[in-house]
Design a protein around this motif. Structure first.
Motif, PDB file in Angstrom:
ATOM      1  N   CYS A 137      -1.269  19.016   0.151  1.00  0.00           N
ATOM      2  CA  CYS A 137      -2.645  18.578  -0.136  1.00  0.00           C
ATOM      3  C   CYS A 137      -2.630  17.560  -1.289  1.00  0.00           C
ATOM      4  O   CYS A 137      -3.356  16.559  -1.260  1.00  0.00           O
ATOM      5  N   VAL A 138      -1.777  17.805  -2.278  1.00  0.00           N
ATOM      6  CA  VAL A 138      -1.660  16.892  -3.426  1.00  0.00           C
ATOM      7  C   VAL A 138      -1.099  15.543  -2.958  1.00  0.00           C
ATOM      8  O   VAL A 138      -1.608  14.478  -3.316  1.00  0.00           O
ATOM      9  N   PHE A 139      -0.056  15.600  -2.156  1.00  0.00           N
ATOM     10  CA  PHE A 139       0.516  14.352  -1.626  1.00  0.00           C
ATOM     11  C   PHE A 139      -0.567  13.550  -0.911  1.00  0.00           C
ATOM     12  O   PHE A 139      -0.742  12.354  -1.117  1.00  0.00           O
ATOM     13  N   ASN A 140      -1.318  14.247  -0.055  1.00  0.00           N
ATOM     14  CA  ASN A 140      -2.332  13.558   0.739  1.00  0.00           C
ATOM     15  C   ASN A 140      -3.421  12.931  -0.135  1.00  0.00           C
ATOM     16  O   ASN A 140      -3.788  11.775   0.049  1.00  0.00           O
ATOM     17  N   ALA A 141      -3.920  13.711  -1.102  1.00  0.00           N
ATOM     18  CA  ALA A 141      -5.015  13.196  -1.943  1.00  0.00           C
ATOM     19  C   ALA A 141      -4.535  12.016  -2.787  1.00  0.00           C
ATOM     20  O   ALA A 141      -5.232  11.006  -2.907  1.00  0.00           O
ATOM     21  N   ALA A 142      -3.332  12.140  -3.358  1.00  0.00           N
ATOM     22  CA  ALA A 142      -2.799  11.042  -4.177  1.00  0.00           C
ATOM     23  C   ALA A 142      -2.626   9.792  -3.323  1.00  0.00           C
ATOM     24  O   ALA A 142      -2.962   8.677  -3.738  1.00  0.00           O
ATOM     25  N   ASN A 143      -2.137   9.988  -2.104  1.00  0.00           N
ATOM     26  CA  ASN A 143      -1.956   8.846  -1.204  1.00  0.00           C
ATOM     27  C   ASN A 143      -3.295   8.194  -0.865  1.00  0.00           C
ATOM     28  O   ASN A 143      -3.427   6.972  -0.879  1.00  0.00           O
ATOM     29  N   GLU A 144      -4.304   9.017  -0.574  1.00  0.00           N
ATOM     30  CA  GLU A 144      -5.625   8.439  -0.239  1.00  0.00           C
ATOM     31  C   GLU A 144      -6.161   7.605  -1.408  1.00  0.00           C
ATOM     32  O   GLU A 144      -6.679   6.501  -1.213  1.00  0.00           O
ATOM     33  N   VAL A 145      -6.028   8.133  -2.625  1.00  0.00           N
ATOM     34  CA  VAL A 145      -6.524   7.402  -3.799  1.00  0.00           C
ATOM     35  C   VAL A 145      -5.741   6.099  -3.989  1.00  0.00           C
ATOM     36  O   VAL A 145      -6.318   5.035  -4.232  1.00  0.00           O
ATOM     37  N   CYS A 146      -4.419   6.179  -3.847  1.00  0.00           N
ATOM     38  CA  CYS A 146      -3.585   4.983  -4.066  1.00  0.00           C
ATOM     39  C   CYS A 146      -3.842   3.911  -3.007  1.00  0.00           C
ATOM     40  O   CYS A 146      -3.899   2.721  -3.325  1.00  0.00           O
ATOM     41  N   VAL A 147      -3.987   4.327  -1.755  1.00  0.00           N
ATOM     42  CA  VAL A 147      -4.218   3.332  -0.700  1.00  0.00           C
ATOM     43  C   VAL A 147      -5.563   2.636  -0.927  1.00  0.00           C
ATOM     44  O   VAL A 147      -5.676   1.413  -0.820  1.00  0.00           O
ATOM     45  N   GLU A 148      -6.565   3.418  -1.302  1.00  0.00           N
ATOM     46  CA  GLU A 148      -7.872   2.820  -1.581  1.00  0.00           C
ATOM     47  C   GLU A 148      -7.781   1.844  -2.758  1.00  0.00           C
ATOM     48  O   GLU A 148      -8.349   0.748  -2.712  1.00  0.00           O
ATOM     49  N   ALA A 149      -7.048   2.249  -3.787  1.00  0.00           N
ATOM     50  CA  ALA A 149      -6.910   1.386  -4.976  1.00  0.00           C
ATOM     51  C   ALA A 149      -6.136   0.110  -4.625  1.00  0.00           C
ATOM     52  O   ALA A 149      -6.468  -0.982  -5.079  1.00  0.00           O
ATOM     53  N   PHE A 150      -5.115   0.257  -3.781  1.00  0.00           N
ATOM     54  CA  PHE A 150      -4.350  -0.927  -3.360  1.00  0.00           C
ATOM     55  C   PHE A 150      -5.241  -1.871  -2.549  1.00  0.00           C
ATOM     56  O   PHE A 150      -5.271  -3.082  -2.792  1.00  0.00           O
ATOM     57  N   LEU A 151      -6.015  -1.305  -1.612  1.00  0.00           N
ATOM     58  CA  LEU A 151      -6.889  -2.141  -0.773  1.00  0.00           C
ATOM     59  C   LEU A 151      -7.967  -2.836  -1.609  1.00  0.00           C
ATOM     60  O   LEU A 151      -8.423  -3.926  -1.271  1.00  0.00           O
ATOM     61  N   ALA A 152      -8.346  -2.200  -2.729  1.00  0.00           N
ATOM     62  CA  ALA A 152      -9.367  -2.793  -3.608  1.00  0.00           C
ATOM     63  C   ALA A 152      -8.741  -3.753  -4.615  1.00  0.00           C
ATOM     64  O   ALA A 152      -9.438  -4.278  -5.487  1.00  0.00           O
ATOM     65  N   GLY A 153      -7.425  -3.955  -4.537  1.00  0.00           N
ATOM     66  CA  GLY A 153      -6.755  -4.883  -5.447  1.00  0.00           C
ATOM     67  C   GLY A 153      -6.546  -4.321  -6.839  1.00  0.00           C
ATOM     68  O   GLY A 153      -6.277  -5.054  -7.793  1.00  0.00           O
TER      69      GLY A 153
END
Ligand code: NDP
Ligand code: MG
Length: 383
Positions: A320-336
């Motif tokens: 669950c931690v892996f998934n949540a961290a990944n979701e946050v990071c992907v969103e942050a990457f997509l937002a530049g």
């Protein structure tokens, strides 16, 4: 006739599911649609499918939809609306095509109200696979995979018993950056990461495919779906995405499922199982497909895969931690807001800081997901 609720109808899988339904009008009927905020697409889907219910979880978007639509479909809003669609009495099968952790609670609610599930939303199984599979067993419902690799394994497993399986082999395209060096990966842009060589998918899963986090999520998905230990799940890179995955049996036989990279095929199988419906889409031409190649994944260049597998093996709240961290990071990457190589690095730091809890209940999963998001956001802000 199967009566469907489609969660995530406006997305890539959602829209392709409606194409499958349109190709099988006397077998599949859409009773409820749900999405987050896309009013235009939802409006045209309502006009096309005439469901009983349509839901937008975003309140303002649902109000706009009500203003612009004047017909028989009932429009609902918010989480309440989502749960109503997931548990709708006229529905027998829920196709879960929302993206991310947000799909977990409606999927659990659907299972608990006795619906069969066709699942694309892999994050649900990653975050709380033990709870989902327990609910599936307790409520005697059927869970069929939509993800192409898992559909391939699901089909290949019909060739032997669970005990006869030696290992599951998941294929991965390797994504657009398969042949880049680590130095080149450091300069990858958002635009480049959104160009997948073989599949046209939503933004989050496209970035996940490029980092191999997607394959890590899929290893965990396979662990739960097929009740296989991690020691029996391997990953191989297959850039052509024709062999969708394989099962090796104890006698050395390897069964695979092949097809063109078109998600409408596994979507249709998830809905037609245990039958097969005729294919209304393009089919595989082996000669045209050309040479099929396979290679070892490079977890030094793509560390998210190894981190995911380690989290899966550790179990508890770590997936669950892996998934949540990944979701946050992907969103942050997509937002530049972060660079490409910070995605696996911030996931690693989040995972390492976590104190694992074994056999978490739903309240602990919720808490872990929320807390992890705050933690990863803080790492992003402080760096
Ligand atoms: P998309 O981003 O294209 O679509 C996501 C859908 O979920 C949209 O309909 C979106 O609504 C909806 N949604 C997002 N958040 C919420 C929410 N909080 N409440 C209700 N609805 C919400 O994603 P994909 O279709 O690409 O992927 C969906 C899932 O399928 C993912 O888990 C992915 O990993 C998996 N998958 C996808 C494949 C593909 O080919 N695309 C292949 C294999 C698996 P809105 O449009 O209104 O925001
Ligand atoms: Mg997949």
């Amino acid at each position: 006739m199967k009566n469907l609720t489609l969660l995530g109808s406006t997305g890539s899988i959602g829209r392709q599911t409606l194409e499958v339904a349109a190709a099988n009008p006397d077998r599949l009927r859409i009773r409820a649609l749900a999405a987050h905020s896309n009013v235009d697409v939802m409006l045209s889907q309502i006009r096309q499918c005439k469901p009983d219910l349509a839901v937008l979880t975003d309140q303002a978007a649902a109000e706009e939809l009500r203003r612009r639509y004047d017909g028989k479909t009932e429009i609902l809003a918010g989480e309440e609306g989502l749960l109503a669609a997931a548990t709708y009495e006229e529905t027998d099968t829920v196709l879960g095509a929302m993206v991310g952790y947000a799909g977990l609670e409606p999927t659990l609610a659907a299972i608990e109200s006795g619906k069969d599930i066709a699942l694309a939303n892999k994050e649900t199984l990653v975050a709380a696979g033990h709870l989902v599979m327990e609910a599936v067993a307790e409520n005697h419902v059927r869970l069929t995979p939509v993800d192409s690799e898992h559909s391939a394994i699901f089909q290949s497993l019909r060739g032997g018993t669970h005990d006869e399986v030696k290992r599951l082999i998941l294929t991965a395209s390797g994504g657009p950056f398969l042949h880049l060096s680590k130095e080149e990966l450091a300069h990858v842009t958002v635009e480049q990461s959104l160009h997948h060589p073989n599949w046209n998918m939503g933004r989050k899963v496209t970035v996940d495919s490029s980092t191999l986090a997607n394959k890590g999520l899929e290893v965990m998905e396979a662990h739960w779906l097929f009740q296989m230990p991690y020691s029996k799940i391997d990953v191989v890179i297959h850039p052509q995405s024709i062999v969708h995955s394989l099962v090796e049996f104890c006698d050395g036989a390897v069964l695979a499922q092949l097809g063109v990279p078109d998600m409408r095929l596994p979507i249709q199988y998830a809905l037609s199982f245990p039958e097969r419906y005729r294919c209304a889409f393009d089919q595989l031409d082996l000669v045209q497909a050309g040479p099929l190649t396979f290679l070892e994944p490079d977890t030094d260049k793509f560390p998210a895969l190894a981190i995911a597998i380690a989290c899966g093996k550790a179990g508890g709240t770590l997936p669950c931690v892996f998934n949540a961290a990944n979701e946050v990071c992907v969103e942050a990457f997509l937002a530049g807001r972060i660079r490409y190589l910070e995605i696996p690095e911030l996931i690693r730091r989040t995972v390492e800081a976590h104190e694992n809890i074994s056999r978490p209940g739903i309240a602990q999963i919720r808490e872990t997901d929320a807390r992890t998001r705050r933690y990863t956001e803080r790492l992003i802000a402080e760096r």
